[in-house]
Design a protein around this motif. Structure first.
Motif, PDB file in Angstrom:
ATOM      1  N   GLY A  49     -17.845   1.724   6.515  1.00  0.00           N
ATOM      2  CA  GLY A  49     -16.851   1.402   7.542  1.00  0.00           C
ATOM      3  C   GLY A  49     -16.282   2.634   8.206  1.00  0.00           C
ATOM      4  N   ALA A  50     -17.135   3.472   8.775  1.00  0.00           N
ATOM      5  CA  ALA A  50     -16.718   4.676   9.516  1.00  0.00           C
ATOM      6  C   ALA A  50     -15.797   5.554   8.681  1.00  0.00           C
ATOM      7  CB  ALA A  50     -16.025   4.282  10.826  1.00  0.00           C
ATOM      8  N   GLY A  51     -16.046   5.573   7.314  1.00  0.00           N
ATOM      9  CA  GLY A  51     -15.255   6.431   6.452  1.00  0.00           C
ATOM     10  C   GLY A  51     -13.849   5.926   6.198  1.00  0.00           C
ATOM     11  N   ARG A  52     -13.548   4.663   6.546  1.00  0.00           N
ATOM     12  CA  ARG A  52     -12.194   4.142   6.391  1.00  0.00           C
ATOM     13  C   ARG A  52     -12.227   2.787   5.681  1.00  0.00           C
ATOM     14  NH1 ARG A  52     -10.058   4.414  12.413  1.00  0.00           N
ATOM     15  NH2 ARG A  52     -11.966   3.241  12.652  1.00  0.00           N
ATOM     16  N   ARG A  53     -13.018   2.705   4.620  1.00  0.00           N
ATOM     17  CA  ARG A  53     -13.156   1.420   3.950  1.00  0.00           C
ATOM     18  C   ARG A  53     -11.834   0.924   3.399  1.00  0.00           C
ATOM     19  NH1 ARG A  53     -17.264  -0.159  -1.023  1.00  0.00           N
ATOM     20  NH2 ARG A  53     -16.725  -2.367  -1.106  1.00  0.00           N
ATOM     21  N   TRP A  54     -11.019   1.844   2.857  1.00  0.00           N
ATOM     22  CA  TRP A  54      -9.766   1.442   2.223  1.00  0.00           C
ATOM     23  C   TRP A  54      -8.578   1.642   3.163  1.00  0.00           C
ATOM     24  CZ3 TRP A  54     -12.347  -0.793  -1.272  1.00  0.00           C
ATOM     25  CH2 TRP A  54     -13.419  -0.176  -1.913  1.00  0.00           C
ATOM     26  N   ALA A  55      -8.790   1.572   4.462  1.00  0.00           N
ATOM     27  CA  ALA A  55      -7.715   1.826   5.422  1.00  0.00           C
ATOM     28  C   ALA A  55      -6.741   0.652   5.474  1.00  0.00           C
ATOM     29  CB  ALA A  55      -8.291   2.076   6.813  1.00  0.00           C
ATOM     30  N   CYS A  56      -5.490   0.975   5.762  1.00  0.00           N
ATOM     31  CA  CYS A  56      -4.468  -0.055   5.970  1.00  0.00           C
ATOM     32  C   CYS A  56      -4.754  -0.764   7.295  1.00  0.00           C
ATOM     33  CB  CYS A  56      -3.080   0.587   6.013  1.00  0.00           C
ATOM     34  SG  CYS A  56      -1.774  -0.535   6.569  1.00  0.00           S
ATOM     35  N   PRO A  57      -4.788  -2.105   7.321  1.00  0.00           N
ATOM     36  CA  PRO A  57      -5.084  -2.816   8.574  1.00  0.00           C
ATOM     37  C   PRO A  57      -4.038  -2.594   9.658  1.00  0.00           C
ATOM     38  CG  PRO A  57      -5.354  -4.262   6.655  1.00  0.00           C
ATOM     39  CD  PRO A  57      -4.689  -3.015   6.164  1.00  0.00           C
ATOM     40  N   GLY A  90      -5.949   5.768   5.558  1.00  0.00           N
ATOM     41  CA  GLY A  90      -6.999   5.480   4.607  1.00  0.00           C
ATOM     42  C   GLY A  90      -6.815   6.208   3.298  1.00  0.00           C
ATOM     43  N   ALA A  91      -7.702   5.934   2.355  1.00  0.00           N
ATOM     44  CA  ALA A  91      -7.683   6.580   1.052  1.00  0.00           C
ATOM     45  C   ALA A  91      -9.113   6.873   0.635  1.00  0.00           C
ATOM     46  CB  ALA A  91      -7.001   5.692   0.013  1.00  0.00           C
ATOM     47  N   ALA A  92      -9.282   7.919  -0.193  1.00  0.00           N
ATOM     48  CA  ALA A  92     -10.613   8.302  -0.634  1.00  0.00           C
ATOM     49  C   ALA A  92     -11.218   7.257  -1.555  1.00  0.00           C
ATOM     50  CB  ALA A  92     -10.558   9.667  -1.335  1.00  0.00           C
ATOM     51  N   GLN A  93     -10.394   6.559  -2.304  1.00  0.00           N
ATOM     52  CA  GLN A  93     -10.874   5.509  -3.185  1.00  0.00           C
ATOM     53  C   GLN A  93      -9.926   4.325  -3.116  1.00  0.00           C
ATOM     54  OE1 GLN A  93     -10.922   7.202  -7.077  1.00  0.00           O
ATOM     55  NE2 GLN A  93      -8.729   7.595  -7.169  1.00  0.00           N
ATOM     56  N   GLN A  94     -10.402   3.183  -3.594  1.00  0.00           N
ATOM     57  CA  GLN A  94      -9.606   1.969  -3.477  1.00  0.00           C
ATOM     58  C   GLN A  94      -8.298   2.099  -4.260  1.00  0.00           C
ATOM     59  OE1 GLN A  94     -11.530  -1.554  -4.828  1.00  0.00           O
ATOM     60  NE2 GLN A  94      -9.936  -2.927  -4.094  1.00  0.00           N
ATOM     61  N   PRO A  95      -7.150   1.918  -3.588  1.00  0.00           N
ATOM     62  CA  PRO A  95      -5.876   2.009  -4.306  1.00  0.00           C
ATOM     63  C   PRO A  95      -5.681   0.830  -5.250  1.00  0.00           C
ATOM     64  CG  PRO A  95      -5.511   1.320  -2.044  1.00  0.00           C
ATOM     65  CD  PRO A  95      -6.969   1.656  -2.160  1.00  0.00           C
ATOM     66  N   ARG A  96      -4.965   1.066  -6.329  1.00  0.00           N
ATOM     67  CA  ARG A  96      -4.670   0.000  -7.281  1.00  0.00           C
ATOM     68  C   ARG A  96      -3.611  -0.922  -6.682  1.00  0.00           C
ATOM     69  NH1 ARG A  96      -2.035   0.820 -13.316  1.00  0.00           N
ATOM     70  NH2 ARG A  96      -2.060  -1.395 -13.935  1.00  0.00           N
ATOM     71  N   LEU A 103       0.840  -1.202   0.000  1.00  0.00           N
ATOM     72  CA  LEU A 103       0.000   0.000   0.000  1.00  0.00           C
ATOM     73  C   LEU A 103       0.876   1.253   0.000  1.00  0.00           C
ATOM     74  CD1 LEU A 103      -2.750  -1.058   2.570  1.00  0.00           C
ATOM     75  CD2 LEU A 103      -2.845  -1.128   0.086  1.00  0.00           C
ATOM     76  N   PRO A 104       0.314   2.421  -0.288  1.00  0.00           N
ATOM     77  CA  PRO A 104       1.100   3.668  -0.287  1.00  0.00           C
ATOM     78  C   PRO A 104       1.802   3.939   1.033  1.00  0.00           C
ATOM     79  CG  PRO A 104      -0.994   4.022  -1.397  1.00  0.00           C
ATOM     80  CD  PRO A 104      -1.057   2.643  -0.824  1.00  0.00           C
ATOM     81  N   CYS A 105       1.249   3.438   2.136  1.00  0.00           N
ATOM     82  CA  CYS A 105       1.879   3.667   3.439  1.00  0.00           C
ATOM     83  C   CYS A 105       3.112   2.805   3.653  1.00  0.00           C
ATOM     84  CB  CYS A 105       0.877   3.416   4.553  1.00  0.00           C
ATOM     85  SG  CYS A 105       0.218   1.732   4.594  1.00  0.00           S
ATOM     86  N   GLY A 106       3.325   1.774   2.773  1.00  0.00           N
ATOM     87  CA  GLY A 106       4.505   0.935   2.877  1.00  0.00           C
ATOM     88  C   GLY A 106       4.251  -0.443   3.438  1.00  0.00           C
TER      89      GLY A 106
END
Length: 433
Positions: free
Chosen positions: A52-60, A65-71, A30-33
């Motif tokens: 999901g509380a505005g964090r659907r694409w968040a790193c576990p 998080g990200a506004a849209q699903q990262p590629r 992910l972008p966070c590494g």
């Protein structure tokens, strides 16, 4: 020219996925590494859903998080390291030299190698962690819904009251007059169908919120016990992954040895208030109550507790999250029944105003404490040192205000609720021990 072959000792955890607890398979970074198995990451994101509380694409791991699903793109270096580790673990060995030259044309991704079996303890921990994460997000969502409904209620009441709302503002500025404006607006005494439905919705949401909190607390305690009972799997690295450790259990209050559980006194209860059967919850009534006449009854929306405190050290806590304007403190039994808490020589309090201001009132003097609203207020009364202190209670007690008090007369826990908002309530909490 071939590079040096440096021996490196790796553990399974170094090339593992924190979601499935196995070796990385089609690793995506992910972008966070942080890196995870692609299928595990997509499965986790899909289970969370769009709410999901505005964090659907968040790193576990780090929750970025990200506004849209990262590629998701394959990390070929991690895939090669994981494959080498698998082969080495099977005893087939591997050439530690340089990687082979790339093919002239891109080849399709090889079929995923079989994952190393997960240990039962790791699998149970992964499932439990997912349940805990979903529970926390559900709790956050319900809290947001409760806040939205309360905001709609307040906006609707203000819109209905119209000019009468000015009386509420006036009442906060004319405490010394002793006039109770809590029942000044007849419009607020009537209840329309929509208002009743909104109250029912709020009640149902609060019930759901309380059940979620209870279940989440029980699961946290259960998980902690499971981790203690299960033996740790052998590993060359026992470091916890970043931000993956469970939250520390709530610490018992430092004042627990002196905790008391006071109850509201019905003789002092204002006719604009009502209390629960156990006398631990006081609520602003939707219509005036017909209590028996008593010279001890407050004319304003106030109440004392029955317990008279005159020696030693005592501590109690008040949940203020369901009240938009309140004051909590202490007062003598002889406090004038038409005066407001903190505006007399024999009472003291901290007060939250609807204008986002927290103040302390002592000896007719107001001290502004800030704009942060405490959800739970702890009151510490120490007659040995002649000290009264107020704390904001979360995971620990944070001092809000401290003053000196006299032991000349017994003091009672005292409360004031904003009378223009029916349904507001204060709760005497059980102190954590």
């Amino acid at each position: 020219m071939a590079g040096l072959a440096v021996p490196v000792w790796l553990a399974e955890d170094d090339l593992g996925c924190v979601i499935c607890q196995g070796l990385l398979d089609w690793p995506a970074t992910l972008p966070c590494g942080h890196s995870f198995c692609r299928d595990c990451l997509q499965g986790l994101w899909g289970a969370r859903g769009a709410g999901g509380a505005g964090r659907r694409w968040a790193c576990p791991t780090c929750r970025e998080g990200a506004a849209q699903q990262p590629r998701l793109r394959k990390n070929t270096l991690l895939q090669e390291l994981a494959d080498r580790y698998r082969r080495a673990a099977r005893g087939l060995g591997d050439d530690p030299g340089p990687a082979p030259a790339p093919d002239p044309a891109p080849a399709p991704d090889p079929a995923p190698a079989p994952r190393s079996p997960r240990r039962p303890a790791q699998q149970q921990a992964a499932v439990q962690k997912s349940i805990m994460e979903v529970g926390r997000e559900l709790t956050e969502l319900v809290e947001q819904l409760v806040d939205i409904v309360r905001s709609l209620q307040n906006q609707r009441r203000l819109a209905e009251s119209g000019p009468d709302n000015e009386l509420g503002i006036l009442s906060t500025q004319t405490f010394s007059s002793g006039v109770d404006l809590s029942l000044a607006s007849p419009k607020l005494e009537t209840s329309s169908t929509s208002e009743g439905e909104m109250r029912d919705v709020l009640h149902d949401l609060e019930v759901i919120q309380e059940k979620l909190r209870e279940n989440l607390t029980w699961k946290e305690a259960s998980e902690e016990r499971t981790q203690v009972e299960l033996p740790e799997a052998p590993s060359s690295s026992s470091r916890p992954l970043p931000n993956q450790s469970l939250p520390a259990p709530k610490r018992a209050s430092q004042f627990a040895p002196w905790a008391i559980n006071p109850t509201f006194d019905l003789q002092t209860l204002s006719c604009s208030l009502e209390v629960s059967k156990d006398c631990h919850i006081v609520t602003v009534s939707h219509r005036p109550q017909s209590y028996p006449w008593s010279r001890e009854r407050f004319s304003t929306s106030q109440v004392l507790c029955s317990q008279a405190l005159s020696s030693g050290q005592q501590y109690w806590e008040v949940d203020t999250r369901h009240c938009s304007h309140w004051a909590v403190g202490v007062a003598s039994w002889g406090m004038s029944r038409d005066r407001i808490l903190g505006r007399t020589t024999d009472s003291c309090c901290v007060e939250w105003k609807g204008t986002s201001q927290l103040s302390a009132w002592h000896m007719f003097k107001e001290t502004v404490l800030g704009s942060d609203r405490p959800g739970v207020v702890g009151i510490w009364l120490d007659f040995e040192e002649g000290k009264l202190a107020f704390y904001s209670v979360a995971n620990e007690e944070k001092l809000l205000y401290e003053c000196m008090v006299s032991a000349a007369a017994p003091l009672h826990p005292a409360f004031w609720l904003y009378g223009l908002h029916p349904g507001n309530s204060l709760i005497i909490k059980q102190v954590r021990v």
